[in-house]
Scaffold this active site. Structure first.
Site, PDB file in Angstrom:
ATOM      1  N   ARG A 157       0.918  -1.201  -0.019  1.00  0.00           N
ATOM      2  CA  ARG A 157       0.182  -0.152  -0.103  1.00  0.00           C
ATOM      3  C   ARG A 157       0.755   1.317  -0.039  1.00  0.00           C
ATOM      4  O   ARG A 157       0.534   2.309  -0.859  1.00  0.00           O
ATOM      5  CB  ARG A 157      -0.960  -0.009   1.244  1.00  0.00           C
ATOM      6  CG  ARG A 157      -2.149   1.210   1.149  1.00  0.00           C
ATOM      7  CD  ARG A 157      -3.192   1.195   2.414  1.00  0.00           C
ATOM      8  NE  ARG A 157      -2.334   1.272   3.551  1.00  0.00           N
ATOM      9  CZ  ARG A 157      -2.972   1.078   4.812  1.00  0.00           C
ATOM     10  NH1 ARG A 157      -4.480   0.805   4.557  1.00  0.00           N
ATOM     11  NH2 ARG A 157      -2.644   1.115   5.726  1.00  0.00           N
ATOM     12  N   LYS A 186      -2.532   7.086   1.420  1.00  0.00           N
ATOM     13  CA  LYS A 186      -2.076   7.316   2.951  1.00  0.00           C
ATOM     14  C   LYS A 186      -0.939   8.448   2.746  1.00  0.00           C
ATOM     15  O   LYS A 186       0.010   8.040   2.995  1.00  0.00           O
ATOM     16  CB  LYS A 186      -1.741   6.038   3.591  1.00  0.00           C
ATOM     17  CG  LYS A 186      -2.078   5.944   4.886  1.00  0.00           C
ATOM     18  CD  LYS A 186      -2.234   4.653   5.443  1.00  0.00           C
ATOM     19  CE  LYS A 186      -1.796   4.742   7.215  1.00  0.00           C
ATOM     20  NZ  LYS A 186      -3.172   5.321   7.755  1.00  0.00           N
ATOM     21  N   GLU A 241     -15.936   6.531   5.821  1.00  0.00           N
ATOM     22  CA  GLU A 241     -14.961   6.109   6.777  1.00  0.00           C
ATOM     23  C   GLU A 241     -15.077   7.098   8.167  1.00  0.00           C
ATOM     24  O   GLU A 241     -15.579   7.723   8.143  1.00  0.00           O
ATOM     25  CB  GLU A 241     -13.794   5.502   6.471  1.00  0.00           C
ATOM     26  CG  GLU A 241     -12.975   6.697   5.898  1.00  0.00           C
ATOM     27  CD  GLU A 241     -11.345   6.475   5.280  1.00  0.00           C
ATOM     28  OE1 GLU A 241     -10.895   5.292   5.701  1.00  0.00           O
ATOM     29  OE2 GLU A 241     -10.719   7.508   4.841  1.00  0.00           O
TER      30      GLU A 241
HETATM   31  N1  PXG Z   1      -9.009   4.967   7.433  1.00  0.00           N
HETATM   32  C1  PXG Z   1      -8.097   5.771   7.560  1.00  0.00           C
HETATM   33  C2  PXG Z   1      -8.313   7.259   7.036  1.00  0.00           C
HETATM   34  C3  PXG Z   1      -6.631   5.603   8.119  1.00  0.00           C
HETATM   35  O1  PXG Z   1      -5.929   6.501   8.414  1.00  0.00           O
HETATM   36  C4  PXG Z   1      -7.530   3.243   8.243  1.00  0.00           C
HETATM   37  C5  PXG Z   1      -8.694   3.611   7.805  1.00  0.00           C
HETATM   38  C6  PXG Z   1      -7.299   1.789   8.781  1.00  0.00           C
HETATM   39  O2  PXG Z   1      -6.401   1.279   7.974  1.00  0.00           O
HETATM   40  P1  PXG Z   1      -5.775  -0.020   8.179  1.00  0.00           P
HETATM   41  O3  PXG Z   1      -4.615  -0.127   7.134  1.00  0.00           O
HETATM   42  O4  PXG Z   1      -4.684   0.715   9.561  1.00  0.00           O
HETATM   43  O5  PXG Z   1      -6.228  -1.133   8.758  1.00  0.00           O
HETATM   44  C7  PXG Z   1      -6.409   4.200   8.569  1.00  0.00           C
HETATM   45  C8  PXG Z   1      -5.226   3.905   9.383  1.00  0.00           C
HETATM   46  C9  PXG Z   1      -2.621   6.781  14.021  1.00  0.00           C
HETATM   47  C10 PXG Z   1      -2.776   5.664  13.172  1.00  0.00           C
HETATM   48  O6  PXG Z   1      -1.611   7.079  14.240  1.00  0.00           O
HETATM   49  C11 PXG Z   1      -3.823   5.706  12.176  1.00  0.00           C
HETATM   50  C12 PXG Z   1      -4.114   4.773  11.175  1.00  0.00           C
HETATM   51  C13 PXG Z   1      -3.540   3.500  11.550  1.00  0.00           C
HETATM   52  C14 PXG Z   1      -2.547   3.439  12.707  1.00  0.00           C
HETATM   53  C15 PXG Z   1      -2.355   4.591  13.334  1.00  0.00           C
HETATM   54  O7  PXG Z   1      -3.584   7.498  14.285  1.00  0.00           O
HETATM   55  N2  PXG Z   1      -4.831   4.899  10.187  1.00  0.00           N
END
Ligand code: PXG
Length: 289
Positions: A50, A149, A182
């Site tokens: 990703r 991301k 989301e």
């Molecule tokens: N949507 C958004 C906008 C994210 O930033 C997810 C969904 C979930 O994706 P994953 O691949 O983690 O299942 C994310 C992920 C943080 C932090 O430090 C943010 C995320 C992941 C880990 C830590 O706030 N966002």
């Protein structure tokens, strides 16, 4: 703490970026948040894939191979004696001029931080989370595509500010068409009977790694799993609602816009999926050696 920067492990106090780095000046770059459990990095390859897709989407060429990136993550975890922790992988556009032109930035900055993780309080997992839908609309796909991301998280932060100001810790964002995209840092799932539904990425959802794992586990558990357009109607009338993310894992949502969802307690399907997820996370992944 040792930080990986462009191929070297440096002490935390020396891990610095230039004020001319476009990651700082413009939020120009990409990142990943990855978890380690029990001495292994969970779904590392999926996160690296990703990361490279995000980089490609913003025309940022990462100067090392995916294999080298994987090695950098493992090495940084090992150097910091991480068994259970959180990895923040950042690739910035690098040092450039005081102008937008990314092509003047000659060398991307690659940073790996391996640290502990601050979790939501256990009470929230037991009792479920309250969220609100916010006025901040998820980025339009042809502005900054939510599938990227990117280091520019202001859209998410503006939403989070609304959530916190409303007295809750998370929120749901709608896309420009009014469909649910989301949460500010997590994906959304809705359970209706034996069916599990999550918004497709074209509705403004990041293709979450946890989301992908949960869809697979739910299908294996005999649920019908769909990506479909969701509105607030679907959330308000759901049997169960939960969020997924690397940091949050699987967390039940029991209250949306001050309305009680389902029974008002974490549902049976959510709890079963969370238990299966925990088992998988603690027993698979790339070993830290
Ligand atoms: N949507 C958004 C906008 C994210 O930033 C997810 C969904 C979930 O994706 P994953 O691949 O983690 O299942 C994310 C992920 C943080 C932090 O430090 C943010 C995320 C992941 C880990 C830590 O706030 N966002």
């Amino acid at each position: 703490m040792k930080i990986y920067m462009n191929g070297r492990l440096v002490p935390e106090r020396d891990a610095k970026v230039s004020v001319f780095d476009h990651g700082l000046l413009y939020g120009d770059g990409v990142f990943e948040g990855i978890r380690a459990y029990n001495g292994r990095v969970f779904t590392l390859e999926e996160h690296i894939d990703r990361l490279y897709r995000s980089a490609r989407a913003i025309a940022l060429e990462i100067p090392i191979t995916k294999k080298q990136m994987i090695a950098a993550v493992v090495k940084t975890c090992a150097a910091n004696k991480i068994k259970d922790g959180y990895v923040r992988l950042v690739v910035t556009r690098g040092v450039g001029s005081l102008g937008l032109n990314p092509y003047l930035c000659k060398k991307p900055e690659i940073i790996v931080i391996a640290a502990g993780i601050q979790l939501y309080p256990p009470k929230l997992y037991k009792e479920g989370l309250s969220v609100v839908t916010v006025g901040t609309v998820r980025n339009h796909a042809e502005a900054v595509n939510p599938r990227i991301k990117s280091l520019n998280y202001l859209n998410n932060i503006l939403a989070k500010i609304e959530a916190i100001n409303a007295g809750v810790m998370e929120c749901l964002l709608l896309n420009p068409q009014g469909y649910i995209a989301e949460a500010s840092g997590d994906n959304l799932f809705v359970v209706r009977g034996n069916t599990l539904v999550t918004p497709p990425s074209w509705c403004g959802a990041l293709e979450g790694i946890t989301r992908g794992v949960v869809m697979k586990l739910a299908a294996e558990a005999g649920m019908e799993v769909k990506e479909d357009v969701l509105t607030r109607y679907d959330v308000y009338t759901a049997d169960e609602v939960f969020l997924t993310g690397t940091a949050a894992e699987i967390i039940s949502v029991v209250n949306v816009d001050r309305r009680i969802i389902g029974s008002g307690k974490p549902g049976e399907k959510t709890r079963a999926l969370a238990a299966t997820f925990t088992k998988l996370a603690r027993s698979t992944g790339t070993p830290i050696k």
